[in-house]
Design an enzyme around this catalytic site. Structure first.
Site, short mmCIF file in Angstrom:
data_model
loop_
_atom_site.label_atom_id
_atom_site.label_comp_id
_atom_site.label_asym_id
_atom_site.label_seq_id
_atom_site.Cartn_x
_atom_site.Cartn_y
_atom_site.Cartn_z
CG HIS A 36 -0.67 -10.20 -3.72
ND1 HIS A 36 -1.57 -10.97 -3.02
CD2 HIS A 36 0.53 -10.37 -3.11
CE1 HIS A 36 -0.93 -11.58 -2.03
NE2 HIS A 36 0.34 -11.24 -2.06
CE LYS A 70 2.13 -6.87 2.21
NZ LYS A 70 3.09 -7.98 2.07
CD GLN A 108 4.39 -4.53 -1.35
OE1 GLN A 108 5.24 -3.81 -0.84
NE2 GLN A 108 4.23 -5.80 -1.01
CG ASP A 112 -3.24 -4.50 -3.38
OD1 ASP A 112 -2.92 -4.06 -2.26
OD2 ASP A 112 -2.85 -5.59 -3.84
CB CYS A 122 1.08 -13.93 -3.92
SG CYS A 122 1.44 -14.79 -2.41
#
Ligand SMILES: Cc1ncc(COP(=O)(O)O)c(C=O)c1O
Lengths: 406, 125
Positions: A124, A225, A202, A199, A363
């Site tokens: 991202h 999220k 997700q 990261d 993104c």
């Protein structure tokens, strides 16, 4: 089994909305998730009963707010299996978290020295641009590639050497649904004396995560999220490392003493929480975690696996549809293009059926370039989606094919 | 936004066979721009005579149906116009030209060709 999932849908008031006469079919969960009443009520209850600034007042209300804020931190700690609550930093979201790490770890490592930062082509933008900023300070940015099926090409591990300072990789790609093997990367990174940033935007919402098992040095994720509101997220970092690196933002709460021309830093975690943070957001994140835990992260993962398999069967059947990402071991999202139709038209046509999907570069422009496309359409699921929601993907694709005669 | 109006037969017909698609080797004015939202990209090539009247215009690009149809219609419209007249075209006129209701996010797609044409004529939108 399916009954509990049906009753779970009733926890989310927004899922009853209708658009153009159609029931809302919300398939943009990778962008943001919906919020159950339990979390909304918790947020409201905090404002009604316990609202005050934290760490500042000596009166009872402020102490109560502080206690609740710190309890939320403890809930996050236990959720990701961190060793100490001071390792949990509340931030706005993954983007702010990655900027914090890039800035503070960057200052610590690159202070006039050269070195390599390895990231991947599927990141991202928030896990690319903050590292680009460090190029001015002597960092060389290197991109690990992927195979055509989207899986990470682990040959980059051989490029890790004593010159490598940081490796930063997504826990799950928001476009390809690829789930890189973090442990495998961690060993190599640590052998070289470098640091590993993950990261988790997700990853954390979709499966049980334990930072000690992952063996990374930093993890970030976003509340919005994972059924919490926007504006609250988390940085987890190892205590000793957070002690060593300089603060990110300056201001109230993050200092011990301020003189005219210098200041000393507060202890962890306040050192990284300058100014009034999103206190109610932290409380709401705690509620969200309680909600997810009540269902069970393993149940959630299982449920998404079932829905994803259903989705894969649709894409397997469809002709003239390109699905990006691997067939096996994929997270609950599908990025695709249909024949000659532009992803934006695809999303508009899905919208006409009440199906909310995302279209664009997600993104991840370097990844779009890698696949030689400007945009993809993406349907992304969460545990509250139903089998009917997934089946609607097929209806949407068929309508696009009809309009574009493709 | 009504789906059937937006992706009508006529609309899709233009998308399949856009007018003025291509390049002009000896263009007097040219420009390109992209829509950061979707990565759509449009190039505009314009030939003008000594009175700054547009004698030919072509475009190339990759984009959604709305931006491509808008480019087709807009290039048709400006052929024969003087640059000053082109600069006076209002965004609302472009939307009107399309004859379809465009949702608020997709307005950007519809207006990208106008922005590129303005850029080519030397005025920033
Ligand atoms: C993989 C990944 N990383 C980072 C982010 C940024 O998260 P946020 O916008 O919450 O800061 C996102 C969200 O779009 C994402 O999908």
């Amino acid at each position: 089994m399916s009954d509990i999932w049906e009753s779970i849908r009733n926890d989310f008031p927004i899922l009853n909305r209708r658009f153009n006469g159609n029931r809302l079919i919300y398939l943009d969960n990778a962008a943001t998730t919906q919020i159950p009443e339990y979390v909304l009520d918790g947020l409201m209850e905090f404002y009604k009963n316990s609202n005050a600034n934290v760490h500042r007042g000596v009166y009872a209300l402020s102490e109560e707010a502080t206690d609740r804020y710190e309890k939320a931190r403890e809930t996050v700690r236990s959720f990701i299996g961190a060793n100490r609550p001071e390792e949990i930093l509340f931030v706005r979201g993954s983007t702010e978290g990655l900027n914090l790490i890039a800035s503070s770890l960057g200052k610590y490592l690159f202070n006039g020295k050269k070195g390599g930062i390895i990231t991947t082509i599927m990141e991202h933008h928030s896990n690319i641009v903050p590292w680009q900023f460090l190029q001015e300070s002597g960092a060389e940015l290197i991109f690990a590639d992927i195979h055509d099926d989207g899986t990470l090409d682990y040959s980059f591990l051989d490029m890790i050497d004593e010159n490598t300072k940081i490796v930063t990789v997504t826990g799950t790609s928001n476009v390809l649904g690829v789930i890189p093997d973090i442990k495998k990367i961690a060993r190599k990174v640590h052998d070289a004396g470098a640091y590993l940033v993950v990261d988790g935007a997700q990853l954390v919402p979709h499966k049980e995560v334990n930072v000690n098992d992952l063996e990374c040095d930093f993890l970030v994720f976003s509340g919005h999220k994972m059924v919490a509101p926007t504006g609250i997220g988390v940085v987890w970092g190892k205590y000793d490392l957070l002690e060593k690196i300089p603060p990110y933002m300056g201001g109230g709460d993050m200092i011990k003493e301020v003189h005219k021309y210098n200041a000393t830093w507060n202890d962890l975690p306040q050192k990284f929480e300058a100014g009034t943070t999103n206190i109610a957001g932290a409380i709401a994140l705690e509620k969200a975690i309680q909600y997810l835990k009540k269902i069970g992260m393993n149940k959630i993962e299982e449920r998404e696996h079932t829905l994803t398999k259903m989705g894969m069967e649709i894409f397997d059947r469809m002709k003239n549809v390109t699905l990006y990402g691997p067939h096996e071991n994929r997270a609950s999202l599908f990025s695709f293009n249909i024949g000659r139709a532009h992803a934006h038209d695809v999303a508009s046509i899905f919208d006409s059926l009440g199906i909310a999907i995302r279209a664009g570069h997600h993104c991840a422009q370097p990844l779009m370039e890698r696949y030689n496309v400007t945009a993809m359409a993406r349907a992304s699921l969460y545990f509250y989606n139903s089998e009917e929601d997934v089946a609607m993907i097929e209806k949407g694709i068929e309508k696009v094919k009809q309009v574009f005669r493709t | 936004m009504s789906f059937d109006e937006l992706y009508s037969e006529i609309f899709m017909e233009i998308y399949d066979h856009p007018h003025n698609f291509g390049t002009i080797e000896s263009a007097d004015l040219k420009s390109e721009d992209s829509n950061p939202l979707c990565g759509d990209k449009i190039n505009i090539y314009i030939k003008i005579d000594e009175n700054r009247r547009i004698t030919d215009v072509k475009f190339t690009g990759k984009g959604c149906a709305i931006s491509m149809v808008s480019a087709s219609m807009l290039t048709d419209k400006i052929k024969g116009m003087r640059i000053e007249e082109v600069l006076a075209i209002k965004p609302e006129e472009v939307i009107e030209l399309l004859k379809v209701p465009v949702g608020s996010t997709r307005v950007k797609c519809a207006l990208l060709p106008l922005a590129v044409i303005r850029k080519a004529t030397g005025i920033n939108p």
